[in-house]
Design a protein around this motif. Structure first.
Motif, PDB file in Angstrom:
ATOM      1  N   LEU A  58       8.865   5.572   4.735  1.00  0.00           N
ATOM      2  CA  LEU A  58       9.004   4.633   5.849  1.00  0.00           C
ATOM      3  C   LEU A  58       9.602   5.333   7.067  1.00  0.00           C
ATOM      4  O   LEU A  58       9.197   5.083   8.210  1.00  0.00           O
ATOM      5  N   GLU A  59      10.544   6.201   6.808  1.00  0.00           N
ATOM      6  CA  GLU A  59      11.147   6.970   7.896  1.00  0.00           C
ATOM      7  C   GLU A  59      10.102   7.829   8.609  1.00  0.00           C
ATOM      8  O   GLU A  59      10.011   7.840   9.840  1.00  0.00           O
ATOM      9  N   SER A  60       9.287   8.532   7.833  1.00  0.00           N
ATOM     10  CA  SER A  60       8.328   9.471   8.439  1.00  0.00           C
ATOM     11  C   SER A  60       7.128   8.773   9.065  1.00  0.00           C
ATOM     12  O   SER A  60       6.543   9.278  10.017  1.00  0.00           O
ATOM     13  N   ARG A  61       6.779   7.584   8.571  1.00  0.00           N
ATOM     14  CA  ARG A  61       5.583   6.901   9.071  1.00  0.00           C
ATOM     15  C   ARG A  61       5.885   5.815  10.104  1.00  0.00           C
ATOM     16  O   ARG A  61       4.986   5.189  10.633  1.00  0.00           O
ATOM     17  N   HIS A  62       7.141   5.563  10.351  1.00  0.00           N
ATOM     18  CA  HIS A  62       7.521   4.491  11.268  1.00  0.00           C
ATOM     19  C   HIS A  62       6.956   4.723  12.674  1.00  0.00           C
ATOM     20  O   HIS A  62       7.020   5.832  13.186  1.00  0.00           O
ATOM     21  N   PRO A  63       6.405   3.673  13.323  1.00  0.00           N
ATOM     22  CA  PRO A  63       6.248   2.308  12.812  1.00  0.00           C
ATOM     23  C   PRO A  63       4.995   2.157  11.953  1.00  0.00           C
ATOM     24  O   PRO A  63       3.912   2.605  12.338  1.00  0.00           O
ATOM     25  N   VAL A  64       5.153   1.537  10.796  1.00  0.00           N
ATOM     26  CA  VAL A  64       4.004   1.246   9.938  1.00  0.00           C
ATOM     27  C   VAL A  64       3.216   0.123  10.590  1.00  0.00           C
ATOM     28  O   VAL A  64       3.769  -0.956  10.851  1.00  0.00           O
ATOM     29  N   PRO A  65       1.939   0.325  10.899  1.00  0.00           N
ATOM     30  CA  PRO A  65       1.172  -0.720  11.606  1.00  0.00           C
ATOM     31  C   PRO A  65       1.031  -1.983  10.777  1.00  0.00           C
ATOM     32  O   PRO A  65       0.886  -1.929   9.558  1.00  0.00           O
ATOM     33  N   HIS A  66       1.081  -3.108  11.457  1.00  0.00           N
ATOM     34  CA  HIS A  66       0.825  -4.383  10.785  1.00  0.00           C
ATOM     35  C   HIS A  66      -0.666  -4.536  10.523  1.00  0.00           C
ATOM     36  O   HIS A  66      -1.505  -3.990  11.245  1.00  0.00           O
ATOM     37  N   VAL A  67      -0.986  -5.293   9.483  1.00  0.00           N
ATOM     38  CA  VAL A  67      -2.370  -5.548   9.098  1.00  0.00           C
ATOM     39  C   VAL A  67      -2.634  -7.039   9.193  1.00  0.00           C
ATOM     40  O   VAL A  67      -1.779  -7.854   8.843  1.00  0.00           O
ATOM     41  N   ALA A 108       4.577   5.415  -5.606  1.00  0.00           N
ATOM     42  CA  ALA A 108       4.754   5.278  -7.049  1.00  0.00           C
ATOM     43  C   ALA A 108       3.700   6.066  -7.815  1.00  0.00           C
ATOM     44  O   ALA A 108       3.982   6.609  -8.895  1.00  0.00           O
ATOM     45  N   ASP A 109       2.510   6.149  -7.254  1.00  0.00           N
ATOM     46  CA  ASP A 109       1.429   6.871  -7.921  1.00  0.00           C
ATOM     47  C   ASP A 109       1.759   8.347  -8.095  1.00  0.00           C
ATOM     48  O   ASP A 109       1.256   9.000  -9.005  1.00  0.00           O
ATOM     49  N   GLY A 110       2.614   8.874  -7.230  1.00  0.00           N
ATOM     50  CA  GLY A 110       2.987  10.281  -7.327  1.00  0.00           C
ATOM     51  C   GLY A 110       4.343  10.521  -7.948  1.00  0.00           C
ATOM     52  O   GLY A 110       4.812  11.665  -7.997  1.00  0.00           O
ATOM     53  N   ALA A 112       0.827  -1.206   0.000  1.00  0.00           N
ATOM     54  CA  ALA A 112       0.000   0.000   0.000  1.00  0.00           C
ATOM     55  C   ALA A 112       0.862   1.257   0.000  1.00  0.00           C
ATOM     56  O   ALA A 112       0.582   2.226  -0.718  1.00  0.00           O
ATOM     57  N   LEU A 113       1.947   1.240   0.782  1.00  0.00           N
ATOM     58  CA  LEU A 113       2.814   2.411   0.861  1.00  0.00           C
ATOM     59  C   LEU A 113       3.549   2.635  -0.456  1.00  0.00           C
ATOM     60  O   LEU A 113       3.624   3.774  -0.956  1.00  0.00           O
ATOM     61  N   VAL A 114       4.097   1.574  -1.054  1.00  0.00           N
ATOM     62  CA  VAL A 114       4.798   1.705  -2.325  1.00  0.00           C
ATOM     63  C   VAL A 114       3.831   2.167  -3.415  1.00  0.00           C
ATOM     64  O   VAL A 114       4.181   2.996  -4.262  1.00  0.00           O
ATOM     65  N   SER A 115       2.614   1.651  -3.388  1.00  0.00           N
ATOM     66  CA  SER A 115       1.609   2.073  -4.370  1.00  0.00           C
ATOM     67  C   SER A 115       1.367   3.574  -4.293  1.00  0.00           C
ATOM     68  O   SER A 115       1.305   4.272  -5.309  1.00  0.00           O
ATOM     69  N   GLU A 118      11.918   7.647  -2.373  1.00  0.00           N
ATOM     70  CA  GLU A 118      10.720   8.192  -1.720  1.00  0.00           C
ATOM     71  C   GLU A 118      10.062   7.166  -0.799  1.00  0.00           C
ATOM     72  O   GLU A 118       9.482   7.527   0.230  1.00  0.00           O
ATOM     73  N   THR A 119      10.146   5.895  -1.155  1.00  0.00           N
ATOM     74  CA  THR A 119       9.608   4.861  -0.263  1.00  0.00           C
ATOM     75  C   THR A 119      10.396   4.830   1.045  1.00  0.00           C
ATOM     76  O   THR A 119       9.806   4.741   2.143  1.00  0.00           O
ATOM     77  N   ILE A 120      11.702   4.920   0.966  1.00  0.00           N
ATOM     78  CA  ILE A 120      12.528   4.934   2.182  1.00  0.00           C
ATOM     79  C   ILE A 120      12.205   6.149   3.038  1.00  0.00           C
ATOM     80  O   ILE A 120      12.073   6.039   4.275  1.00  0.00           O
ATOM     81  N   ARG A 121      12.032   7.303   2.415  1.00  0.00           N
ATOM     82  CA  ARG A 121      11.714   8.503   3.187  1.00  0.00           C
ATOM     83  C   ARG A 121      10.325   8.412   3.828  1.00  0.00           C
ATOM     84  O   ARG A 121      10.101   8.897   4.950  1.00  0.00           O
TER      85      ARG A 121
END
Length: 447
Positions: A420-429, A346-348, A340-343, A415-418
């Motif tokens: 992940l940095e800003s949203r950490h911890p990404v909640p598990h689903v 990439a969309d932007g 979901a995050l990569v999507s 951008e994915t790495i950045r």
């Protein structure tokens, strides 16, 4: 090398393309990567046996490595690095340690294939002067692109205000499934919150991104040697034990192994050789085979049946078989949270016209060792695909890429790495609800 990598993506990729080296022989390639990494400046750099335990390697070649080392030396590789890589301990891990934040891994592969690259005028590497300079070896799967991405992403993050730890695995021996296991067992895989693995193309066109693969096939490479007894084929064939006949029986019966009702299974005998002359009963036969399965358990089923089939065929013809599992890799699916995050990223991204949240992989990859390790330890992993127009299929003499995809890959990964940095911890689903209204699962110990 003072010019930023981002400004010379094409030049760097073409340089790497000219010097392809197969599994556990990536001596010049590793030295070239280290040269670039040192210029970037990282907090930790481990090469060869410092990056993993050599005992954990798989599919290490029996062939003499000396010519490959000498070729690298002649091309200007650092002699001290070549000494460190003695015995075929190639590859590297680069680490940026930039304070409090997530620990993120990026895995790119570095090896080439035993394929003679095309000399046709319509093949761009030949026409534009960056065709492989090593006869019989070629970057026919895009690993030259992957390495370029790895270096460019490392440089971009090093020059940013990133907070956290970035670990870039420049992994050898992917094509033989030999390098993923030692990287996954290494100390550098400890404590990864997130892992990104990436591939170019795979029948996805330029401007398309797949945020995460699903259903990679677990696989194993198997070598089998059948020992018989020679005899005169005309005078006394009954005194021999025909290893070639046993091999033929084994091949026919291997393709007759029942497919499993629980999911996709595959078996293939890719190489077979036996005999010395038409009038001699063959005393030795050799085969290289593989088995695959939609799950690790299904692969194990096929592997066991294949081994049993070969040994039974040998016994039938009064011969003896030795079966060795040379390498293998498990199945590991991408996590929906990272898909979901990569999507979203990439969309932007500039130049990306279509984003697929997921796609079935349908092949095998030993990045699954790292994915499995991270997921088992409580982290998240995804294997994304950055599309490229390739004129012919991967693993062919005329494979090439659209170099516009070089920029696309760097943009999406950085951008994915950045994010992940800003949203950490990404909640598990909860995987059972990932396709619907996903339920957040509490996690501990990964912050």
């Amino acid at each position: 090398m003072n010019e930023p990598i981002r400004d010379r993506l094409v030049t760097l990729r073409r340089n790497l393309h000219r010097h392809p080296e197969p599994a556990w022989r990536e001596f010049y390639t590793t030295a070239r990567l280290v040269e670039e990494i040192r210029a970037i400046g990282v907090d930790e750099l481990a090469v060869g046996p410092d990056a993993y335990d050599p005992a954990d390697r798989m599919a290490v070649p029996d062939a003499e490595l000396g010519p490959w080392i000498e070729r690298a030396r002649e091309r200007g590789a650092d002699p001290a690095l070549l000494d460190r890589m003695a015995g075929g301990n190639t590859g590297a891990v680069a680490v940026l340690d930039r304070g409090e934040g997530p620990t993120i891994g990026l895995r790119v592969d570095i090896d080439a294939l035993f394929i003679e690259e095309s000399t046709a005028e319509e093949h761009d590497p030949a026409a534009e002067g960056f065709r492989s300079e090593i006869d019989g070896t070629m970057h026919a799967c895009g690993h030259d692109v992957h390495m370029t991405w790895g270096l460019a992403v490392l440089e971009a993050i090093a020059e940013s205000d990133f907070a956290g730890r970035l670990v870039v695995f420049f992994q050898p021996a992917e094509e033989t499934s030999g390098g993923g296991c030692p990287m996954a067992k290494s100390e550098f895989a400890d404590g990864l919150d997130y892992l990104l693995a990436v591939h170019v193309g795979l029948d996805h066109p330029t401007g398309e991104v797949v945020a995460g693969i699903e259903k990679p096939l677990a696989m194993c490479h198997v070598d089998a040697t059948i020992h018989g007894a020679s005899a005169h084929a005309g005078k006394a064939p009954n005194e021999g034990a025909n290893a070639m006949h046993a091999m033929g029986t084994a091949i026919e019966n291997a393709y007759g192994i029942p497919r499993h009702s629980d999911g996709m299974t595959r078996v293939n005998i890719g190489k077979a050789e036996a005999g010395t002359a038409s009038n001699v009963i063959a005393e030795r036969a050799y085969m290289e085979a593989e088995a695959r399965g939609e799950t690790t358990e299904l692969m194990e089923f096929m592997k066991d049946r294949l081994e049993r089939t070969v040994k039974s065929a040998a016994t039938m013809h009064d011969c003896r078989a030795e079966v060795e599992v040379v390498s293998e890799s498990p199945r590991a699916d991408s996590d929906p949270e990272l898909q979901a995050l990569v999507s979203e990223v990439a969309d932007g991204a500039s130049g990306i016209e279509r984003v697929l949240p997921a796609a079935d992989f349908g092949a095998s990859e030993d990045a699954t060792y790292l994915m499995e390790r991270v997921q088992r330890d409580g982290g998240l992993a995804t294997y994304l695909i950055v599309g490229t127009d390739h004129p012919t299929s991967h693993h062919t003499p005329t494979f090439d890429v659209d170099e516009a995809s070089l920029e696309h890959g760097v943009d999406v990964l950085v951008e994915t790495i950045r994010e992940l940095e800003s949203r950490h911890p990404v909640p598990h689903v909860d995987p059972a609800e990932a396709d619907g209204d996903a339920r957040i699962v509490e996690t501990e110990g990964r912050e």
